[in-house]
Every structure is written in C-alpha cells, then in structure tokens.
Design an enzyme around this catalytic site. Structure first.
Site, PDB file in Angstrom:
ATOM      1  N   HIS A 138       2.585   8.955   1.303  1.00 60.22           N
ATOM      2  CA  HIS A 138       1.409   8.876   0.430  1.00 60.22           C
ATOM      3  C   HIS A 138       1.678   9.807  -0.751  1.00 60.22           C
ATOM      4  O   HIS A 138       2.163  10.923  -0.556  1.00 60.22           O
ATOM      5  CB  HIS A 138       0.150   9.316   1.177  1.00 60.22           C
ATOM      6  CG  HIS A 138      -0.162   8.472   2.376  1.00 60.22           C
ATOM      7  ND1 HIS A 138      -1.010   7.392   2.335  1.00 60.22           N
ATOM      8  CD2 HIS A 138       0.282   8.562   3.657  1.00 60.22           C
ATOM      9  CE1 HIS A 138      -1.088   6.838   3.534  1.00 60.22           C
ATOM     10  NE2 HIS A 138      -0.314   7.533   4.367  1.00 60.22           N
ATOM     11  N   THR A 151      -5.668   4.798   7.151  1.00 58.13           N
ATOM     12  CA  THR A 151      -5.930   3.509   6.507  1.00 58.13           C
ATOM     13  C   THR A 151      -6.686   2.637   7.506  1.00 58.13           C
ATOM     14  O   THR A 151      -6.613   2.870   8.715  1.00 58.13           O
ATOM     15  CB  THR A 151      -4.624   2.788   6.102  1.00 58.13           C
ATOM     16  OG1 THR A 151      -3.788   2.633   7.266  1.00 58.13           O
ATOM     17  CG2 THR A 151      -3.865   3.568   5.033  1.00 58.13           C
ATOM     18  N   HIS A 172       0.823  -1.215   0.000  1.00 58.26           N
ATOM     19  CA  HIS A 172       0.000   0.000   0.000  1.00 58.26           C
ATOM     20  C   HIS A 172       0.859   1.268   0.000  1.00 58.26           C
ATOM     21  O   HIS A 172       0.392   2.332  -0.382  1.00 58.26           O
ATOM     22  CB  HIS A 172      -0.908   0.038   1.226  1.00 58.26           C
ATOM     23  CG  HIS A 172      -1.897  -1.078   1.292  1.00 58.26           C
ATOM     24  ND1 HIS A 172      -2.954  -1.193   0.416  1.00 58.26           N
ATOM     25  CD2 HIS A 172      -1.992  -2.143   2.130  1.00 58.26           C
ATOM     26  CE1 HIS A 172      -3.669  -2.273   0.708  1.00 58.26           C
ATOM     27  NE2 HIS A 172      -3.101  -2.859   1.741  1.00 58.26           N
ATOM     28  N   HIS A 184       6.129   6.495   6.789  1.00 55.38           N
ATOM     29  CA  HIS A 184       5.664   6.044   5.480  1.00 55.38           C
ATOM     30  C   HIS A 184       5.180   7.259   4.700  1.00 55.38           C
ATOM     31  O   HIS A 184       5.126   8.360   5.235  1.00 55.38           O
ATOM     32  CB  HIS A 184       4.540   5.008   5.626  1.00 55.38           C
ATOM     33  CG  HIS A 184       3.332   5.530   6.327  1.00 55.38           C
ATOM     34  ND1 HIS A 184       3.170   5.479   7.699  1.00 55.38           N
ATOM     35  CD2 HIS A 184       2.225   6.175   5.855  1.00 55.38           C
ATOM     36  CE1 HIS A 184       2.029   6.037   8.040  1.00 55.38           C
ATOM     37  NE2 HIS A 184       1.428   6.476   6.936  1.00 55.38           N
TER      38      HIS A 184
END
Length: 307
Positions: free
Chosen positions: A119, A226, A90, A117
């Site tokens: 996006h 998420t 993802h 992380h």
C-alpha cells in the site's frame, strides 16, 4: 415549481456520484467512476463496519509490554522462488509457495506464507495504512499468512485466528535498495490493471530487515484492510523500516487502476480502536520515553560534575 428544479437536479447528481457496488480508494472516486470510497465500504460489505477493523494508529505510550511476544522463528523465508507479480487493480500482489512459515512471536500456531502486497501514497508521499503516533510512512508491505492446517485463505478467514499478517513500513533513503531491483523493474511491465509478469528469483527474506532487527514489534487483533474486512487477522507491525529511494517509491505510482487513473494513495484510513489493546514486544522501544530518559540521565550527570 422552478425553484424545485435545482435541488432535484443536485440530489440526482449526488445519487449518481455515490451509488455503486464496487469498492475503491478515495483517490479513484469521480462522478465518471462511481464507487464506494472507504467511508462507504460497508455498502460493499457489512463486515467493514465491524468493531475490530484495520488499520489503526498505534499510540506507543498506550501500548502494553507483553512477555509472550518473543522473537519470531522464520522458516524457509530465504527460499528462492520464481513468482508472478500482478497488478490486481487495487495493488500489486505476489503469490508465494506455501513453504515459508512463521512461528513464535506470541502466535498461537505456525502460519504459512500465502502472498504479499503493498500500500502506498503518491510519488513517494505518505501512504502506509497503519500509522505510529500519527506518522504515516511512504509505503507498507503486508506478508499474509494462514494457519498451516488450512489450504486456502477463504477457509482460513473463517477461523477467528486463521490469518497472521506481518506489516513492514518503508522509509526514504538516499540510495536505492538493490534487493528490490527485480520487483521495481517488473512494475514497468504491469502498469495496466490485470497485467502480470514473471518475477525473477526472489525470496521473502530479501524484502524485509535482517532477523536480528525484527525483535521490536506491535501486536493487535484486527481485520483485512480491504473488503470484505474480515476480522480474523492477528496483526504484527515491525518498528524497523525498510529503506527505498525516492525513485523506487515513486515507481509504484506509475501503475494504473482499472479505470486507467494513476494508482496512488492505496490505503484505507485508520479505524477506531473500540477498546482494543495494542501490545508491544520486549524489544519495542517507546521513542518518546527513551528520549526523556536519556535527557534525564544527561542532566543528572551534568549536575554531578564538580565546578
């Protein structure tokens, strides 16, 4: 009877194209890959239909100044470590040693870093999760922290203020950001889902703006972006964006989802505020108001000049 066949077939196809327990981004959805897109994430986890969901659009003129939002204290953010960067299907994620901590900034406790992380959009196009006055940046970095008393993120999420996430936006620059060379290079080795590789010596400090450029930020109470969308996150969004070149941003779009499709548009659409208040630090500047103020001063000075 024949007139009923087509509607029944269409209904069957619709069922096939919408039913699955897996969650996914809108960019992943096809009839060959049945999954729950963001508007159906509550099918994957009921918490995703909560009233304090993230991300949000920050309307700067509606934010309130909060004197408690003092500058952050970053401890061991310059600690250099060797980590593993993984394509988790993802996003890309790097777990970090629990040495770096944040405090101050209006937080109720000291929080230790757990992972970071990102996006992003498509080939450097709009892709941030949060937006500022409707503007969507090319990419967004999330550095996830948990309260220092906890030993794992799952337990921390059971505390209403157990997790603090620092969000940073990216902007396109004409030149490459050399501090990101090791990460960008590593992406080429993890294009396939579940692939991972060693990340050469890196620190959290090198990924974000200098500390003196991080006094302007926004604060609100929200959730993970998420599934399971747990509403236990204190969000901080910094105004100062991080520069990356178009080629650096584009490299993230070369990664692959688990189904082999390009990993693009990995963001959840903004969610309703539902009455929540967004606060700003003393250093956060509302650009529109500043522009009006400058214009007013300039006009006043012009009027005061002798003919």
């Amino acid at each position: 009877m024949q007139h009923l066949i087509l509607p029944v077939l269409l209904a069957s196809l619709w069922t096939l194209c919408t039913g699955s327990a897996d969650w996914c981004y809108q960019s992943q959805f096809t009839c060959d890959h049945e999954c729950n897109t963001p508007d159906k994430w509550n099918h994957a986890n009921s918490d995703c239909s909560g009233k304090q969901q993230s991300p949000i659009n920050v309307v700067t003129r509606k934010t309130l100044p909060d004197e408690r939002l003092t500058p952050f204290k970053f401890n061991n953010y310059d600690h250099i470590f060797r980590g593993t960067i993984k394509n988790n299907g993802h996003s890309v994620q790097v777990n970090v040693p629990h040495l770096a901590t944040i405090s101050g900034g209006g937080l109720p406790d000291t929080y230790k870093a757990v992972q970071f992380h990102l996006h992003w959009g498509t080939d450097g196009g709009p892709g941030s999760e949060h937006t500022i006055d409707g503007e969507q940046y090319p990419m967004e970095l999330h550095i996830v922290h948990m309260r220092q008393e906890f030993s794992d993120l799952t337990t921390a999420l059971s505390d209403a203020e157990g997790v603090a996430v620092l969000g940073f936006f990216y902007e396109k620059s004409k030149s490459a950001n050399r501090k990101y060379d090791s990460m960008i290079s590593a992406l080429k080795s993890i294009t396939a889902a579940d692939a991972n590789t060693s990340l050469s010596s890196i620190s959290l400090a090198q990924l974000i703006p200098p500390e003196h450029n991080m006094t302007s930020f926004y604060r609100y109470k929200g959730s993970l972006t998420t599934p399971g969308c747990t509403e236990s996150v204190i969000w901080t969004l910094f105004e100062k964006p991080i520069p990356l070149s178009h080629d650096q941003l584009k490299t993230f779009s070369d990664l692959k989802f688990k189904d082999g499709k390009r990993m693009v548009s990995t963001f959840r659409p903004v969610q309703p505020l539902n009455g929540r208040q967004v606060y700003r630090s003393g250093g956060a500047v509302i650009l529109a108001s500043s522009a009006l103020l400058v214009a007013a001063i300039t006009m006043a000075m012009g009027l005061s000049q002798p003919n």
